[in-house]
Design an enzyme around this catalytic site. Structure first.
Site, PDB file in Angstrom:
ATOM      1  N   CYS A  20       0.791  -1.232   0.000  1.00 23.41           N
ATOM      2  CA  CYS A  20       0.000   0.000   0.000  1.00 23.41           C
ATOM      3  C   CYS A  20       0.820   1.277   0.000  1.00 23.41           C
ATOM      4  CB  CYS A  20      -0.965  -0.009   1.188  1.00 23.41           C
ATOM      5  SG  CYS A  20      -2.380  -1.082   0.861  1.00 23.41           S
ATOM      6  N   SER A  68      -1.545  -6.557   4.333  1.00 18.31           N
ATOM      7  CA  SER A  68      -1.701  -7.931   3.852  1.00 18.31           C
ATOM      8  C   SER A  68      -3.172  -8.231   3.582  1.00 18.31           C
ATOM      9  CB  SER A  68      -1.151  -8.919   4.885  1.00 18.31           C
ATOM     10  OG  SER A  68       0.226  -8.687   5.094  1.00 18.31           O
ATOM     11  N   GLY A  92      -0.186  -1.900  -5.040  1.00 15.05           N
ATOM     12  CA  GLY A  92      -1.432  -2.175  -5.747  1.00 15.05           C
ATOM     13  C   GLY A  92      -1.635  -3.653  -5.975  1.00 15.05           C
ATOM     14  N   SER A 378     -15.866   0.365  -3.840  1.00 18.27           N
ATOM     15  CA  SER A 378     -16.526   1.661  -3.968  1.00 18.27           C
ATOM     16  C   SER A 378     -17.016   1.841  -5.399  1.00 18.27           C
ATOM     17  CB  SER A 378     -15.532   2.776  -3.600  1.00 18.27           C
ATOM     18  OG  SER A 378     -16.015   4.038  -3.976  1.00 18.27           O
TER      19      SER A 378
END
Length: 651
Positions: A20, A68, A92, A378
């Site tokens: 991340c 993770s 990513g 989302s």
């Protein structure tokens, strides 16, 4: 539940892992790059609290923080090629890596791991930089060529994952968040006046600029190549363009959307941890949750933020959809006092001024979701791809008007101040549309329409020298159009598609995706956006506008595709979104708080302001003469950034 089920994690998608945050430094002034990169990693620990990885040489180091999600026991980076020439860090995940892996294996590549990192690296060894155009996913990639001493950076096509960089005498550095750059020894930071102007025009700094003159964002769909001793080279590998497909019956477009959507959602639900979803009650989030319930046997967790004021509250609509779909649903109310109190913390998550009013509820819903899940889906991107904003319908109407009528519409701007707050707010909205109506193309109207301040207001509040650095204000729109879209021949002839291309190429990465990334990563929550999967983007760019916008109703194809999955009538509600009552805020206590920030943060003394004019805006807003809330909100966030102090280099 009926419908297709998601693939088994143990088969096609085994080994996907999410890093991340990445950082790195190619030093030019000696010192220990590993120590500097470790400090960078510490500054983004919220992006990946589960693991850290570092690689270093005498003048180069890069690192990562990991959240993770899959292959929890493995997945450590950096990843090295078999001959150890190439070293990779990436942030990513790649959804089509299994297919690429099979192709590479058929060509003779022997894999030592089951994950997507090795596939990217093996693809780079075989295809070079062309590998990035073959990746379906969200990513920021860094590859170090030890033999050539060459660094290659790449960012996903639509800018889901962020990547910043800075090239200074002390070295070349990159990071997933801006503040990780400002920690580096020997680096210097100044405020970019053009970025300041961008911010007060649009509510955020336009890509590729940042608030610092010395830092830039890597544009979406681009590769940066840096060989030691040379200047960085930027190369696009993907550019969004509308390319109409051969005509199809409407029902076939709907079926194509439905199948692509189910496949994409299934791919993006893969995880070894609980996966949830944001559910606002709107079309896109409803499409996400409805598809999730059809492709998984797991209970789907959905999350909604509500407001006590019914004018801004969508929670009851979200709860009705959650009940119909059988999700495990959580609603949390956010009152206005709490939202005001959260603003300094939320604003600090962005490391530069960012004034989207919905960043507060987005930050809060991310915090609520992170209490139960590590991953949330989302609906972001649906409005940009499938013409869901009111501005798209307005552009279709305005673009169809004869030029004389469009020019005549500007007369609305001459309406004087009225004695009613609500009437003045309505006239201002009309004025913004009318001011853009006479412009010659969709790109021009985009830049005019999305400004949060008018040229007249900026002339009121800024000193002439500050505005002069951008040239004659009468040519502002033409300069913006030439800067971002220099090749007019590459644009669609349809002015609505021109307008929407700006939304996709500029507003989506610069505003929407930035907002969601920082708000979610502040809580170590990964947000995936299936609307921006490569299948969905390609489909939208090939689909005729008539399948997206029907009169004043956007996202026609989305509505028709998901209608069978939802109770009748539930999609007929007017679009609302994460609205905040800014006008009411600034007429009351929050306005006084913002005025205190203006007086005490140091912003007032910068030398770019007509201070008395800004003072009058606060007073006029309180009196209801004009709605200045968008500017005042941007000013409050700017003052919060200013009060945190300028970036200082590490010693």
């Amino acid at each position: 539940m009926t419908g297709r089920r998601r693939p088994d994690n143990a088969t096609l998608f085994a080994g996907v892992r999410l890093i991340c945050g990445i950082v790195g430094l190619l030093a030019r002034n000696g010192g220990d790059p590993v120590a500097a990169v470790r400090r960078q990693c510490d500054s983004i620990v919220h992006r990946g609290p589960d693991d850290e990885g570092l690689y270093g040489e005498p003048s180069f180091a890069f690192g990562m923080r990991r959240l993770s999600i899959l292959d929890i026991a493995g997945g450590h980076q950096p990843f090295r090629s078999p001959d150890e020439r190439f070293v990779l860090m990436f942030n990513g995940e790649i959804y089509n890596f299994a297919a690429l892996r099979a192709e590479l294996a058929a060509a003779g590549r022997v894999f030592r791991s089951s994950g997507d990192a090795e596939v990217i690296l093996a693809g780079y060894e075989r295809w070079g930089a062309a590998v990035f155009g073959r990746l379906d996913g969200m990513f920021a990639v860094a590859i170090w060529d030890r033999q050539a001493r060459r660094l290659v950076l790449a960012r996903d096509p639509v800018g889901i994952k962020p990547l910043y960089y800075s090239d200074q005498p002390a070295g070349f550095a990159f990071a997933s968040e801006l503040q990780a750059l400002t920690l580096l020894p020997g680096f210097r930071w100044t405020t970019d006046p053009r970025a300041q102007l961008d911010y007060f025009r649009f509510g955020h700094v336009r890509t590729p600029r940042t608030i610092h003159a010395e830092a830039r964002t890597l544009p979406p769909g681009h590769i940066l190549t840096l060989t030691a001793g040379a200047a960085p080279e930027l190369t696009p590998y993907w550019t969004p363009r509308y390319a109409p497909a051969p005509p199809l019956p409407p029902e076939e477009w709907v079926e194509r959307f439905r199948q692509s959507w189910l496949d994409t959602v299934a791919e993006q639900m893969v995880a070894d941890v609980e996966v949830g979803a944001f559910l606002s009650g709107g079309i896109d989030s409803s499409a996400v949750v409805a598809a999730m319930t059809r492709v998984t046997d797991r209970p789907v967790r959905s999350f909604t933020i509500g407001f006590p004021d019914p004018r801004y509250d969508e929670s009851r609509h979200a709860e009705a959809i959650a009940a119909a779909l059988g999700t495990v649903h959580t609603t949390r109310m956010l009152d206005l006092v709490a939202a005001q109190d959260l603003l300094p913390t939320v604003a600090a998550s962005y490391a530069e001024p960012f004034a989207d009013p919905s960043m507060v509820p987005t930050w809060y819903v991310s915090r609520v979701a992170a209490e139960q899940v590590k991953v949330a889906l989302s609906g972001d991107g649906g409005d940009e791809l499938f013409f869901g904003y009111k501005r798209h319908a307005t552009e279709r109407r305005v673009g169809a008007l004869p030029a004389p009528l469009r020019h005549a519409a500007r007369a609305i701007g001459a309406v004087p101040t009225l004695p009613w707050r609500r009437a003045n707010e309505t006239v201002q909205r009309w004025t913004r549309t009318a001011a853009s109506a006479g412009l010659p193309c969709g790109v021009s109207r985009f830049f005019a329409k999305l400004q949060i301040t008018s040229p007249a207001l900026r002339a009121q509040v800024f000193v002439p020298d500050f505005l002069a650095m951008d040239g004659d204000p009468r040519g502002e729109i033409a300069r913006l159009r030439a800067e971002y879209f220099p090749d007019s021949a590459a644009l669609s002839a349809d002015t609505l598609e021109q307008f929407a291309l700006c939304d996709l190429a500029l507003n989506l990465p610069g505003a929407m995706l930035t907002k969601v990334d920082r708000a979610s990563m502040a809580h170590s929550l990964e947000v995936r956006v299936p609307m921006l999967g490569q299948k969905m983007v390609d489909l939208a760019l090939a689909m005729p506008a008539s399948m997206k916008l029907d009169g004043a109703t956007g996202k026609k194809v989305v509505r028709q595709a998901i209608a069978p999955w939802l109770p009748e009538g539930i999609l007929d509600r007017r679009k609302q979104g994460f609205q905040m009552p800014l006008s009411a805020w600034f007429a009351g206590d929050f306005g006084r708080y913002a005025e205190m920030l203006w007086q005490e943060s140091g912003a007032r003394d910068e030398g770019i302001w007509r201070r008395a004019a800004v003072d009058r805006l606060f007073a006029d807003h309180r009196a209801g003469k004009r709605d200045h809330s968008r500017f005042l909100y941007a000013l409050a966030v700017y003052c919060l950034w200013k009060a945190r102090g300028p970036a200082r280099p590490a010693s």
